[in-house]
Design a protein around this motif. Structure first.
Motif, PDB file in Angstrom:
ATOM      1  N   ALA A   1       0.814  -1.223   0.000  1.00  0.00           N
ATOM      2  CA  ALA A   1       0.000   0.000   0.000  1.00  0.00           C
ATOM      3  C   ALA A   1       0.842   1.265   0.000  1.00  0.00           C
ATOM      4  CB  ALA A   1      -0.926  -0.008   1.213  1.00  0.00           C
ATOM      5  N   GLU A   2       2.069   1.202   0.514  1.00  0.00           N
ATOM      6  CA  GLU A   2       2.881   2.421   0.602  1.00  0.00           C
ATOM      7  C   GLU A   2       3.525   2.802  -0.725  1.00  0.00           C
ATOM      8  OE1 GLU A   2       7.194   0.610   2.159  1.00  0.00           O
ATOM      9  OE2 GLU A   2       5.781   1.478   3.600  1.00  0.00           O
ATOM     10  N   ASP A   3       3.477   1.916  -1.732  1.00  0.00           N
ATOM     11  CA  ASP A   3       4.083   2.218  -3.030  1.00  0.00           C
ATOM     12  C   ASP A   3       3.273   1.505  -4.110  1.00  0.00           C
ATOM     13  OD1 ASP A   3       5.583   2.548  -5.314  1.00  0.00           O
ATOM     14  OD2 ASP A   3       7.510   2.095  -4.368  1.00  0.00           O
ATOM     15  N   ASP A   4       2.499   2.251  -4.859  1.00  0.00           N
ATOM     16  CA  ASP A   4       1.605   1.613  -5.822  1.00  0.00           C
ATOM     17  C   ASP A   4       2.313   1.118  -7.082  1.00  0.00           C
ATOM     18  OD1 ASP A   4       2.128   3.929  -7.219  1.00  0.00           O
ATOM     19  OD2 ASP A   4       0.084   4.724  -7.112  1.00  0.00           O
ATOM     20  N   THR A   5       3.657   1.232  -7.129  1.00  0.00           N
ATOM     21  CA  THR A   5       4.390   0.631  -8.244  1.00  0.00           C
ATOM     22  C   THR A   5       4.758  -0.815  -7.950  1.00  0.00           C
ATOM     23  OG1 THR A   5       6.585   1.319  -7.443  1.00  0.00           O
ATOM     24  CG2 THR A   5       5.367   2.884  -8.839  1.00  0.00           C
ATOM     25  N   ARG A   6       4.532  -1.268  -6.732  1.00  0.00           N
ATOM     26  CA  ARG A   6       4.812  -2.658  -6.361  1.00  0.00           C
ATOM     27  C   ARG A   6       3.588  -3.530  -6.654  1.00  0.00           C
ATOM     28  NH1 ARG A   6       6.958  -0.646  -0.476  1.00  0.00           N
ATOM     29  NH2 ARG A   6       9.032   0.063  -1.141  1.00  0.00           N
ATOM     30  N   SER A   7       3.839  -4.767  -7.044  1.00  0.00           N
ATOM     31  CA  SER A   7       2.727  -5.652  -7.384  1.00  0.00           C
ATOM     32  C   SER A   7       2.863  -6.991  -6.663  1.00  0.00           C
ATOM     33  CB  SER A   7       2.660  -5.887  -8.901  1.00  0.00           C
ATOM     34  OG  SER A   7       3.832  -6.549  -9.344  1.00  0.00           O
ATOM     35  N   LEU A   8       1.736  -7.659  -6.508  1.00  0.00           N
ATOM     36  CA  LEU A   8       1.692  -9.007  -5.936  1.00  0.00           C
ATOM     37  C   LEU A   8       1.050  -9.918  -6.977  1.00  0.00           C
ATOM     38  CD1 LEU A   8       1.986 -10.929  -3.447  1.00  0.00           C
ATOM     39  CD2 LEU A   8      -0.396 -10.358  -2.910  1.00  0.00           C
ATOM     40  N   ALA A   9       1.792 -10.927  -7.426  1.00  0.00           N
ATOM     41  CA  ALA A   9       1.294 -11.856  -8.444  1.00  0.00           C
ATOM     42  C   ALA A   9       0.759 -13.110  -7.758  1.00  0.00           C
ATOM     43  CB  ALA A   9       2.405 -12.221  -9.425  1.00  0.00           C
ATOM     44  N   ILE A  10      -0.452 -13.507  -8.134  1.00  0.00           N
ATOM     45  CA  ILE A  10      -1.128 -14.652  -7.526  1.00  0.00           C
ATOM     46  C   ILE A  10      -1.530 -15.621  -8.634  1.00  0.00           C
ATOM     47  CG2 ILE A  10      -3.111 -15.387  -6.138  1.00  0.00           C
ATOM     48  CD1 ILE A  10      -3.243 -12.461  -5.098  1.00  0.00           C
ATOM     49  N   ASN A  11      -1.160 -16.888  -8.483  1.00  0.00           N
ATOM     50  CA  ASN A  11      -1.543 -17.906  -9.457  1.00  0.00           C
ATOM     51  C   ASN A  11      -2.999 -18.305  -9.240  1.00  0.00           C
ATOM     52  OD1 ASN A  11       1.109 -18.746 -10.903  1.00  0.00           O
ATOM     53  ND2 ASN A  11       1.661 -18.623  -8.739  1.00  0.00           N
ATOM     54  N   VAL A  12      -3.764 -18.363 -10.313  1.00  0.00           N
ATOM     55  CA  VAL A  12      -5.194 -18.650 -10.222  1.00  0.00           C
ATOM     56  C   VAL A  12      -5.518 -19.890 -11.050  1.00  0.00           C
ATOM     57  CG1 VAL A  12      -7.512 -17.775 -10.732  1.00  0.00           C
ATOM     58  CG2 VAL A  12      -5.749 -16.215  -9.887  1.00  0.00           C
ATOM     59  N   SER A  13      -6.259 -20.824 -10.456  1.00  0.00           N
ATOM     60  CA  SER A  13      -6.633 -22.060 -11.146  1.00  0.00           C
ATOM     61  C   SER A  13      -7.943 -21.876 -11.899  1.00  0.00           C
ATOM     62  CB  SER A  13      -6.783 -23.202 -10.142  1.00  0.00           C
ATOM     63  OG  SER A  13      -7.941 -23.009  -9.344  1.00  0.00           O
ATOM     64  N   ALA A  14      -8.266 -22.859 -12.741  1.00  0.00           N
ATOM     65  CA  ALA A  14      -9.510 -22.807 -13.512  1.00  0.00           C
ATOM     66  C   ALA A  14     -10.726 -22.802 -12.600  1.00  0.00           C
ATOM     67  CB  ALA A  14      -9.571 -23.997 -14.478  1.00  0.00           C
ATOM     68  N   ASP A  15     -10.698 -23.618 -11.536  1.00  0.00           N
ATOM     69  CA  ASP A  15     -11.840 -23.673 -10.619  1.00  0.00           C
ATOM     70  C   ASP A  15     -12.072 -22.317  -9.954  1.00  0.00           C
ATOM     71  OD1 ASP A  15     -12.310 -26.283 -11.201  1.00  0.00           O
ATOM     72  OD2 ASP A  15     -11.334 -27.101  -9.425  1.00  0.00           O
ATOM     73  N   GLU A  16     -10.993 -21.645  -9.575  1.00  0.00           N
ATOM     74  CA  GLU A  16     -11.138 -20.336  -8.938  1.00  0.00           C
ATOM     75  C   GLU A  16     -11.695 -19.314  -9.919  1.00  0.00           C
ATOM     76  OE1 GLU A  16      -7.661 -19.675  -5.884  1.00  0.00           O
ATOM     77  OE2 GLU A  16      -6.935 -20.762  -7.630  1.00  0.00           O
ATOM     78  N   LEU A  17     -11.295 -19.426 -11.168  1.00  0.00           N
ATOM     79  CA  LEU A  17     -11.787 -18.505 -12.185  1.00  0.00           C
ATOM     80  C   LEU A  17     -13.281 -18.715 -12.413  1.00  0.00           C
ATOM     81  CD1 LEU A  17     -10.432 -16.333 -13.912  1.00  0.00           C
ATOM     82  CD2 LEU A  17     -10.204 -18.030 -15.726  1.00  0.00           C
ATOM     83  N   ASP A  18     -13.718 -19.971 -12.347  1.00  0.00           N
ATOM     84  CA  ASP A  18     -15.124 -20.291 -12.565  1.00  0.00           C
ATOM     85  C   ASP A  18     -15.994 -19.954 -11.353  1.00  0.00           C
ATOM     86  OD1 ASP A  18     -14.628 -21.217 -15.098  1.00  0.00           O
ATOM     87  OD2 ASP A  18     -14.386 -23.298 -14.475  1.00  0.00           O
ATOM     88  N   GLY A  19     -15.397 -19.969 -10.151  1.00  0.00           N
ATOM     89  CA  GLY A  19     -16.166 -19.734  -8.941  1.00  0.00           C
ATOM     90  C   GLY A  19     -16.431 -18.263  -8.684  1.00  0.00           C
ATOM     91  N   SER A  20     -17.128 -18.011  -7.573  1.00  0.00           N
ATOM     92  CA  SER A  20     -17.532 -16.632  -7.258  1.00  0.00           C
ATOM     93  C   SER A  20     -16.745 -16.036  -6.095  1.00  0.00           C
ATOM     94  CB  SER A  20     -19.028 -16.607  -6.906  1.00  0.00           C
ATOM     95  OG  SER A  20     -19.293 -17.464  -5.796  1.00  0.00           O
TER      96      SER A  20
END
Length: 489
Positions: free
Chosen positions: A322-341
């Motif tokens: 939050a202190e630097d908006d040029t930093r990012s957090l990458a999260i791996n997402v599975s097909a089930d998570e993409l399909d879910g809510s």
């Protein structure tokens, strides 16, 4: 006396049921690994295809054959490259020029992109050993026989067949005497990227490998009480079941997040991190992250695993992000998570409410994840302001098409390509081409698997982009990351 007999019989039957469920789970896991290994071989054939076109007109010249002999050294799963005309093998890297070519038979099946597959044929180059041959109209490649032999190393696969799709005709890759119809358990899994399917079978003996033990404990159950026996039996067998251990670990929050820095090239500043999971108490069957993540996806537990590590990551790195908006957090997402809510709700409740901008959250999707009708789900993520990357870019034959019809913000070029940087490998040209394509579309580019200085220097020559790999930093806990990031600022 009658109660003891009935109790013992019921106990043995219950134990066999649990043993069969355990065997089915292990069969599914072993088959998923087999699909992944054959996908690797098909991917190498795609790499070959991108290299071979300029050489086809002088296919059997000594210079061409020598070039592709050297090319094979960079490949893990292909052992011979042949040049074909009118289904006649004219020459190969192992056999040289063939004086009396013979016409090959029709392929066993053809995949959706036109790749011809000879499932399991005896070949001269491998001294008559059977193996798979992959073929285009003007060239083919021999899959290393040891790769196919290794697919049946698991005690939970007794037969293995390949087909061109769900419920397609089965062709054997491994089949014991008696054939697949003797299998007590069958598991079919398909490759999302290439379209082939594998059907793994387990015989009656494999589905219940502990008959003597079950009978002995059945007698014990009759003597000491059915209820006590069943409780012990259930606990023991469940603890041996990776899926049960995984579900319990998710409930208990046993997974620990670690973070691998992503740096800007050439200045080396940390511009983001990839969130990864570690399981210190993982059972031997799923000890590595690759195995327990694959098991979580097979068992429908991926969203629970993601919830544990994202919640911890928000607690550990929320303020830093939050202190630097040029930093990012990458999260791996599975097909089930993409399909879910639940994915959007999770991100909003954990990261966004701590002040992390949605544009700082990168959702990494593999080609297998985005295959199928998932364009709308990805549109929704992009509309909310999250960034979407295609992970392992270049691994699948339709990767480029995703750049045209999906709201993609960046690509991560697979380590299987980046490993050739800093050498004379033809993979260097492929990486350069992918970087240029991505940049023309205004996409961010991350090169994965940078492990040596020569690879880093080669990446520098491609212009400003991002890198990730052991050369810059290994995955580390939050405390070490914050120290490392502070020292680089």
């Amino acid at each position: 006396m009658a109660l003891m007999v009935v109790g013992g019989a019921v106990a043995v039957a219950w134990g066999r049921t649990l043993e069969r469920a355990d065997a089915r789970n292990r069969l599914e896991l072993a088959n998923a690994e087999a699909v992944s290994r054959i996908e690797s071989a098909v991917h190498e054939f795609e790499v070959l295809e991108s290299e071979i076109d300029p050489w086809l007109e002088r296919a059997c010249e000594p210079e061409t054959l020598e070039h592709f002999r050297r090319f094979l050294f960079d490949l893990e799963h292909l052992r011979d490259i042949g040049f074909v005309r009118d289904r006649m093998l004219l020459c190969s890297t192992a056999l040289g020029v063939i004086e009396q070519p013979r016409r090959s038979s029709d392929p066993d099946f053809v995949l959706p992109d036109g790749l011809q597959v000879y499932a399991f044929r005896p070949v001269r180059v491998a001294a008559g050993r059977r193996t798979m041959v992959l073929k285009r109209p003007r060239f083919n490649a021999l899959v290393d026989p040891s790769l196919l032999a290794g697919l049946t190393d698991s005690p939970y696969i007794d037969s293995l067949h390949i087909s061109d799709g769900p419920d397609g005709q089965l062709f054997p890759l491994f089949e014991p005497e008696g054939g697949p119809m003797l299998a007590a358990l069958l598991d079919e899994q398909c490759s999302a990227g290439y379209g082939f399917c594998l059907t793994a079978g387990l015989g009656a003996g494999g589905a219940s490998r502990s008959t003597g033990w079950l009978l002995g404990t059945g007698i014990l159950g009759a003597g000491t009480g059915l209820a006590v026996f069943l409780a012990i039996q259930t606990i023991v067998l469940r603890r041996r079941n990776p899926a049960w251990s995984l579900a319990r670990a998710i409930r208990r929050g046993e997974f620990q997040p670690v973070y691998q820095p992503i740096v800007s090239i050439p200045d080396g500043r940390i511009v983001g991190v990839e969130l990864l999971a570690r399981w210190p108490e993982a059972p031997e069957a799923v000890q590595t992250p690759e195995k327990f993540v694959a098991e979580a996806e097979v068992q429908g537990l991926a969203s629970g695993l993601t919830r544990v590590v994202v919640t911890r990551a928000a607690e550990e790195l929320g303020a830093w992000l939050a202190e630097d908006d040029t930093r990012s957090l990458a999260i791996n997402v599975s097909a089930d998570e993409l399909d879910g809510s639940g994915l959007l709700e999770l991100l909003e409740d954990t990261l966004v409410r701590r002040g992390v901008a949605r544009s700082q959250i990168v959702l990494e999707l593999t080609e297998r994840t985005v295959a199928g009708e998932r364009e709308r789900q990805i549109d929704v993520l992009a509309e909310h302001g999250y960034r979407v990357y295609i992970d392992d870019f270049g691994e699948g034959y339709s990767s480029l098409s995703y750049l045209h019809h999906l709201p993609v913000h960046g690509v991560k070029i697979s380590r299987s390509f980046c490993s050739g940087l800093g050498s004379d490998s033809p993979k260097v040209d492929l990486v350069q081409a992918m970087v240029e394509i991505a940049k023309k579309r205004g996409l961010e580019v991350v090169l994965e698997g940078i492990e040596t200085e020569s690879q880093h220097l080669a990446a520098e020559r491609m212009g400003p982009l991002r890198g990730q790999g052991f050369y810059y930093a290994r995955p580390m806990p939050a405390e070490d990351l914050l120290k490392d990031a502070g020292s680089r600022d």
